[in-house]
Write an enzyme that holds these catalytic residues in place. Sequence first.
Site, short mmCIF file in Angstrom:
data_model
loop_
_atom_site.label_atom_id
_atom_site.label_comp_id
_atom_site.label_asym_id
_atom_site.label_seq_id
_atom_site.Cartn_x
_atom_site.Cartn_y
_atom_site.Cartn_z
N ASN A 257 4.05 -9.91 6.16
CA ASN A 257 5.14 -9.43 7.00
C ASN A 257 5.93 -10.57 7.65
O ASN A 257 6.85 -10.31 8.44
CB ASN A 257 4.60 -8.50 8.08
CG ASN A 257 4.03 -7.22 7.48
OD1 ASN A 257 4.36 -6.86 6.36
ND2 ASN A 257 3.16 -6.55 8.21
N LYS B 268 13.11 -0.60 -0.44
CA LYS B 268 11.69 -0.23 -0.45
C LYS B 268 11.56 1.23 -0.84
O LYS B 268 12.13 2.11 -0.20
CB LYS B 268 11.04 -0.49 0.92
CG LYS B 268 9.55 -0.20 0.92
CD LYS B 268 8.80 -0.93 2.03
CE LYS B 268 9.10 -0.39 3.39
NZ LYS B 268 8.17 -0.95 4.43
N ASP C 252 1.15 -4.46 12.81
CA ASP C 252 0.51 -4.83 11.54
C ASP C 252 0.68 -6.34 11.33
O ASP C 252 1.77 -6.82 11.01
CB ASP C 252 1.15 -4.08 10.37
CG ASP C 252 0.47 -4.37 9.04
OD1 ASP C 252 -0.44 -5.22 9.01
OD2 ASP C 252 0.84 -3.74 8.04
N ASP D 257 8.74 -5.38 7.67
CA ASP D 257 7.84 -4.24 7.73
C ASP D 257 7.59 -3.77 9.16
O ASP D 257 6.66 -4.20 9.83
CB ASP D 257 6.50 -4.57 7.05
CG ASP D 257 5.73 -3.30 6.69
OD1 ASP D 257 6.03 -2.25 7.29
OD2 ASP D 257 4.85 -3.38 5.83
N SER E 238 0.81 -1.22 0.00
CA SER E 238 0.00 0.00 0.00
C SER E 238 0.84 1.27 0.00
O SER E 238 0.43 2.28 -0.55
CB SER E 238 -0.93 0.00 1.22
OG SER E 238 -0.17 -0.16 2.41
#
Length: 444
Positions: free
Chosen positions: A294, A159, A289, A308, A141
Amino acid sequence: MSDDDKPSRHRSVPSSRIGRLGGFTLLAGGVAGGMLSEGARRLASGERPSMDQLLLTPGNVRRLTDRLAHLRGAAMKLGQMISMDAGDVLPPELSDILSRLRDRADFMPPRQLDKVLQQEWGKDWRRKFRRFEPRPIAAASIGQVHRALTPDGRTLAIKVQYPGVAQSIGSDVDNVATLLKLTGLLPPELDIAPLLVAAKEQLHEEADYEREGQMMTRFGELLADQPQFVVPALDTDLTTPRILAMSYEEGSPIEALADAEQGIRDEVFAHLVELVARELFEAQLMQTDPNFANYRWQASTGRIVLLDFGAAREVSDTISQDYRRLLTAGLAEDREAVLDAAIDAAFVNPKALDRHPQAMRKAVDIAVTQMARPEPLDFGDRAFVPEIRETVMPIARDRESWHLPPAETLFVQRKVSGTALLGARLKARVDVRGIVQRVLEKTR
């Protein structure tokens, strides 16, 4: 292959406020047009369609999923958060739409990617690498991940944040919420205002890649003595607020373990359960999260790769102690103490107990009974979940009993609930009671 099943593809991310607002306008217009077309078709055949039948057509499902995946950022993240936090409350059709966004994102085209990298590293950024793979190995996202090889032979995961994401968080979240309400896809009884505030706060933190790098380093230090976990190492020289550079760690999707032997599944998930307990009571630092992406599994080493850390956050003494009281009462099978702890921590509205005492006590009894079983908890056996849902339904329908816990609790509970969902996916059997008791005793 349907549109919903198509693999991720290159599409430029709308980065300006006007461009992103236009995306929402197109979506609203497309949904409305789909409703009119479907309504005319059904009326012509003599039917009297309901609003749900007009809204939740296959065409509108595709429009909503496709547009949110295109916008990425807060638009896509909110869909993911709602699907995990309120999946049992939402209509099945909407829950299905939003859950598809967990694994769906489009890539930036090469020209847009190159522009972002030039802005962060300069026009000669390619000299920093022996090889930089232009096609992402993952897209989510907030950003997409590329594999790269440095001149000294290190393989990195890079990233790269989508342009305009950080600046559009507030408006994106509000636009998605308004869209879902106007189209009737969200039940009017569901108050998602606290979730919107939490989503904006978390997204602003996740959009700061330097902060994420710091959190990743802290977790690496926390788990340095835990050989069953792998945390990527931060490359500080290449990391910027919009680029996170870290060591590349091999691994397969954690869901692939579903086909492994029962003993392996149980051992891996036991490590994850203990990690959540340590985050909550020992480190008081939690990666909140629980997206399955992840976690990765290294079959060759038997280790779990953790990824993450943008959603990592401190856990206050108050929240940690609230959970300690709740779990201690549950372990002692003191059902009244569980109710008292839940109310004192604002997990539950006191009016719910006053107005629905029988339902509340039955729900607590079901949960405590599951926790007190002497054998390992079978996460694959979720027969008790429909029973709890049916028990608390009268409470959910009673506006006087509605309540949302503190925002910080929502983050922690999201991790706890998401971890349980992973356990269900793996059909793991774990001595949760023993793990929790050990961690509570160790951290007294």
